[in-house]
Design a protein around this motif. Structure first.
Motif: not given
Length: 195
Positions: A139, A144, A146, A160, A182
């Motif tokens: 991650f 990204h 989450a 991930i 995640v």
């Protein structure tokens, strides 16, 4: 003139000697004034050269700045256009997952539809648009977003495990972060056994 001066000195002709010395003084003054003018002109030339060099450097800097601004503006505009097209990419991908052609006519429509999508993807690729890597990758908050965490026996913590929405890059610039789930690691094994 020097010969005449010498002869006048030897013969004691003070009038000619005085006249020649007067001319020599005038010539000496003119020479000094000319030297002064030459020094002034040399200083002006040096100053002019320095100004020219500074002006040239300023112009080069301006040209470089203008080119950088032009590229940045173009890149920003390109990013905005691509960002506005991303919902269409999402729609194509959702349709691809949901459509299960059963008849020959549906298969033809699906094939046509996928051809358009493939062409669209090729255009995006030619513009240096790339998908943000997700599942199985660590991650990265700069790439990204989450939206969930979940225990996983398969993936270590911080990796991930699922992608909900694709993220995209334009060159090195993030256009849209990927929405992901995640791993929080394997979790408590005793709690798993008690269930």
């Amino acid at each position: 003139m020097i010969r005449v001066y010498r002869e006048a000195l030897l013969s004691g002709d003070d009038r000619i000697v005085s006249e020649i010395e007067s001319r020599i003084n005038i010539i000496e003054k003119e020479k000094n004034e000319l030297e002064k003018k030459v020094l002034e002109l040399s200083a002006e030339i040096t100053t002019g050269k320095e100004k020219f060099i500074r002006l040239q450097a300023d112009f080069d800097n301006f040209r470089k700045r203008s080119e950088k601004e032009r590229l940045t503006t173009r890149f920003d505009a390109q990013g905005e256009v691509i960002e506005s097209l991303l919902p269409m990419v999402d729609s194509f991908e959702r349709a691809k997952e949901q459509l299960k052609p059963e008849t020959e006519k549906e298969t033809k429509i699906d094939t046509s539809y996928q051809g358009i999508y493939k062409q669209f993807v090729e255009i995006m690729r030619s513009l240096r648009v790339a998908v943000v890597p997700t599942v199985g990758k660590p991650f990265d908050p700069s790439l990204h977003e989450a939206i969930a965490r979940e225990e996983s026996q398969e993936y270590k913590e911080g990796i991930i495990i699922q992608e909900f929405r694709r993220g995209f890059l334009l060159g090195d610039r993030l256009i849209r972060p990927a929405m992901v789930k995640v791993s929080s690691g394997p979790g408590n094994k005793k709690a798993s056994m008690a269930s």
